[in-house]
Enzyme design. Sequence first.
Site, mmCIF file in Angstrom:
data_model
loop_
_atom_site.group_PDB
_atom_site.id
_atom_site.type_symbol
_atom_site.label_atom_id
_atom_site.label_comp_id
_atom_site.label_asym_id
_atom_site.label_seq_id
_atom_site.Cartn_x
_atom_site.Cartn_y
_atom_site.Cartn_z
ATOM 1 C CG ASP A 281 -1.779 1.130 1.463
ATOM 2 O OD1 ASP A 281 -1.978 1.896 0.496
ATOM 3 O OD2 ASP A 281 -2.327 1.266 2.588
ATOM 4 C CG HIS A 454 -4.439 3.995 3.780
ATOM 5 N ND1 HIS A 454 -4.462 2.881 2.978
ATOM 6 C CD2 HIS A 454 -5.677 4.533 3.704
ATOM 7 C CE1 HIS A 454 -5.655 2.752 2.437
ATOM 8 N NE2 HIS A 454 -6.423 3.755 2.863
HETATM 9 ZN ZN ZN Z 1 -8.025 0.456 -0.535
HETATM 10 ZN ZN ZN Z 2 -9.047 -0.289 2.705
#
Ligand code: ZN
Ligand code: ZN
Length: 641
Positions: A281, A454
């Site tokens: 990510d 995140h």
């Molecule tokens: Zn995502």
């Molecule tokens: Zn997500």
Amino acid sequence: MTEEKQNKPGAKLRSQGKQPSAGKTAAAAKSGAKTTAAKNPAKGSRSGRSRHNAAGSATQQAMEQTVSLVSNPLAQNAPKPSGPISHLTPSKEFKLKIIPLGGLDEVGKNMTIIQYGEQMIVVDAGVMFPEDELFGIDMVIPDYSYLVENRDKVLAFILTHGHEDHIGALPYVLRDVDVPVYGSALTLGLVKGKLAEFKQPAKLITVTPRQEVNIGPFRVEFIHVTHSIPDSFALAIHTPVGIVLFASDFKIDLSPIDGQMMDFGRLSALGERGVLLMLADSTNVERPGFTPSEKTVGSTFDNIFLHAPGRIFVTSFASNVHRIQQAVWAAARTERKIAIVGRGMQNMVAVAKELGYLDLPKELLIDIDRVGSLPAHKVLVLTTGSQGEPLSGLTRMASGEHRQVQIVPGDTVVISASPIPGNERLIGHTIDKLFKQGATVIHEQGDGVHASGHASREELKLLHNIVKPHFFMPVHGEYRMLVKHAKLAQQLGMPEENTFVLENGQVLEVSRRSCRINGHVPSGRVLIDGLGVGDVGNTVLKERRILSESGILLVHMVFTRKKGTRILAGPEIFSRGFIFEKEYEHIIGEIKEKVAGLCTAENLADGSTYDICNQVRVTLARFLLERTGRRPVILPIIAEV
Ligand SMILES: [Zn+2]
Ligand SMILES: [Zn+2]
């Protein structure tokens, strides 16, 4: 295959990295035994959540059935090898292919194919919500024609977590590629609701943290990570050429609301064994430091709930179960009853409650109709609308368009989310309306009412340090984020040539020793408009753009050629979105004259209707451009009777 061969100079292993293909050493054999032990679902399951075990074993059978349907070279009772599944290596070793169909150079519609030989699995199938320039389009999903072409090679979908940008395309894709879907209990709970709406049957197989499943040439291991929705996984995909670690969305939350820690144990064990390739990510790679724990939002809530004089409205992403949980706890502590507004929020609360992810005692809930009958300081309203969506609960309440609840002075509105890029203006409008109604609005970054889901830079560094991959491919992010994430890996010591920034559709070819971008498959976007999937093409979009920019002018006329050619009705002029304020009214007269000039008895008698329409279109386009500087869509409807 010999040890020597794999230590060729070209291999360029990272100093702290392990040989990625240590498949046959004694040490590896030992860790292989460890893995088998770790596979015991009881060990990996969550305390007090026996449903996982039950679901796990019930579905394990289903899974084994599925696996036997596809050609499965791994016998069920074969010893689990560690690292690359070397004894499976066919006489001809294939290259592993990683093919992203979405999620690169964009935030959303994540979908990645992992292909070995003639078999592939697909990680996630997400949607993206369109930017303004896609007129009237509801959703965008990845172009999955490569999957359709290779339908019989696709073995399964593997879902990392239940966010729309990871599961939203499933109902569409499953219509064409009907294979089993693996995911956590919550993820599949959400998928189930979606599939029911579409009346799309599917084989859903629930998996638990640390469970491993054999799918064709792959062994997929599910590793718990912390994120803004419970029950999220990173995947360790054991392949014949090595381990691929797919760290989809995650953050490193060291005090998670549900007490479920990120599984550093497994990640570092895999890192020790040798990870050939990591995908991770990149959403927050531009943010320095650490993303605050979700728990920090809870204390902010407590503070707000204690001091708010009247009703409290909290909006967040419906899927952020931990956020909802903290609002519920704050309400319980301050003796407020809770009303839930908005279908998305109601659905999510129902699924999360049913599966045991949300602790929300029945007696705290009230119907929205009852909000008016309680003292203001006894009320919490949980609502959709954190992105300013025009039809959401909060936006309607802010505009005074909600049937049961209006915002009044004394209300406190907490916007517990950050805008998805592109939504800032919509949210801004909603906040303005809330201010106009006299509400106190708490929405700013510094207010502590939101924590991202995140990983920021330091967390990403931690992941890289634990996993120590040999090759790295950043995923999930705009192009610049992918590049910055690759640079971050390089700063940590990875050679530049071991990092790969791809675009959707490009193929990353991985062998035990090498990795390169080689070739591409069809990729792009499929637009979903109402019930139509992919039937809106570029031409339609262009027409919609012209309509939105310049409007439409319609010329209507009826004529006959019987008993002498003559006009029976019209020409009449209609326009929409093509501004005809009073000062332009005389233009209509001129348009009528132009049309009459073209539609003389002589022309009508000789020409075809098609030609006459064309002449009208061309002549009026030229005239209107000259007179108004605009290019509306001109639609002549000239009928002969
Ligand atoms: Zn995502
Ligand atoms: Zn997500």
